[in-house]
Design a protein around this motif. Sequence first.
Motif, short mmCIF file in Angstrom:
data_model
loop_
_atom_site.label_atom_id
_atom_site.label_comp_id
_atom_site.label_asym_id
_atom_site.label_seq_id
_atom_site.Cartn_x
_atom_site.Cartn_y
_atom_site.Cartn_z
N GLU A 1 19.13 13.85 -11.89
CA GLU A 1 18.41 15.11 -12.08
C GLU A 1 19.00 15.91 -13.24
N LEU A 2 20.32 15.87 -13.38
CA LEU A 2 20.97 16.61 -14.46
C LEU A 2 20.53 16.08 -15.83
N ILE A 3 20.50 14.77 -15.99
CA ILE A 3 20.10 14.20 -17.27
C ILE A 3 18.61 14.44 -17.53
N CYS A 4 17.79 14.43 -16.49
CA CYS A 4 16.38 14.79 -16.67
C CYS A 4 16.28 16.23 -17.17
N ARG A 5 17.11 17.08 -16.63
CA ARG A 5 17.17 18.50 -17.04
C ARG A 5 17.56 18.61 -18.51
N ALA A 6 18.58 17.87 -18.92
CA ALA A 6 19.01 17.90 -20.32
C ALA A 6 17.91 17.35 -21.23
N THR A 7 17.22 16.31 -20.76
CA THR A 7 16.16 15.71 -21.56
C THR A 7 15.01 16.68 -21.79
N VAL A 8 14.66 17.44 -20.77
CA VAL A 8 13.60 18.44 -20.91
C VAL A 8 13.96 19.46 -21.99
N ILE A 9 15.21 19.87 -21.99
CA ILE A 9 15.67 20.84 -23.01
C ILE A 9 15.61 20.21 -24.40
N LEU A 10 16.13 19.00 -24.53
CA LEU A 10 16.14 18.33 -25.83
C LEU A 10 14.73 18.08 -26.35
N GLY A 11 13.79 17.92 -25.43
CA GLY A 11 12.41 17.67 -25.82
C GLY A 11 11.75 18.81 -26.57
N SER A 12 12.36 19.98 -26.50
CA SER A 12 11.82 21.16 -27.20
C SER A 12 12.51 21.41 -28.53
N TYR A 13 13.48 20.58 -28.85
CA TYR A 13 14.24 20.76 -30.10
C TYR A 13 14.35 19.42 -30.83
N PRO A 14 13.93 19.38 -32.09
CA PRO A 14 14.00 18.12 -32.84
C PRO A 14 15.45 17.74 -33.17
N PRO A 15 15.72 16.45 -33.33
CA PRO A 15 17.08 16.02 -33.70
C PRO A 15 17.45 16.53 -35.08
#
Length: 270
Positions: A52-66
């Motif tokens: 769940e924690l990594i899913c949470r981090a992924t959701v955040i990263l999904g709003s910011y480009p690399p």
Amino acid sequence: MLGRKRGEEKQMDYSKIGAEEYHRLKEYAETRFSELSKIFQAETRVLIEYEELICRATVILGSYPPKDVADRSIRDLLADVFDFLYISRRLILEGYVSIAFPLLRRAFECNSLIQYFILLPNKAIEWDKGKQISNKEIRKYLDSHPMGESEKAMKYLYAFFSGATHPNREYIPNRFLGEGNKFVLGAIGIPSLLIVADYMHRLLALWFWFAALISYYYRDLLFSVDKNYGNDYMKIANEAQRVSEELLKSQRELWEKEYGGEAKPAPHTC
């Protein structure tokens, strides 16, 4: 049991019996999952919290480009590690313990690459263009870096996962088909709790390492966007260490009970 006397063999409908056993495969797996999830309840809880924690981090990263090639590469590796570890938990608890070997090896190698790219971002550019980077090269560099890993521990794990990924005799379970057992496919056999405990311990260690890498590399973004992320990550990490220590203790007790003598713990644990 499916046994019959030799004179009765022609009367058996093997097509029907085979189909019945095939449809029971799912039932066997569900039974093992229910049984083992209860036995390894604390470990399962921590693993789900990590997922769940990594899913949470992924959701955040999904709003910011690399921001660069290394960032993009690490995001792809993040998704790869998650998928392999996520499926590994299910397989282990369903009794398909040996199948988890190649999955855990893939996660181990991807974790190694993530840490390598965190410390040497330019190497990600070469990798992104198709250059292969050996785990030996990664191990040597990480061993030399103050924020790296012990080469001895990583070499042990690499050898372990590699050996178990290939069809070596010592890692292929003895099924005894035709030597007392009439059907041996899927999760029909009851797995050794010692083996399951070992796999769960290694899975916890890989998650501990993986979550630490991702939470560290993206700390500025994750902690600023999600104020509770840092505290929640530390709670899970601390619980993972506690559960891992208890599991290691249980492994030693199981080993002494089954084989006698003291078990040797694997390096690179939580």
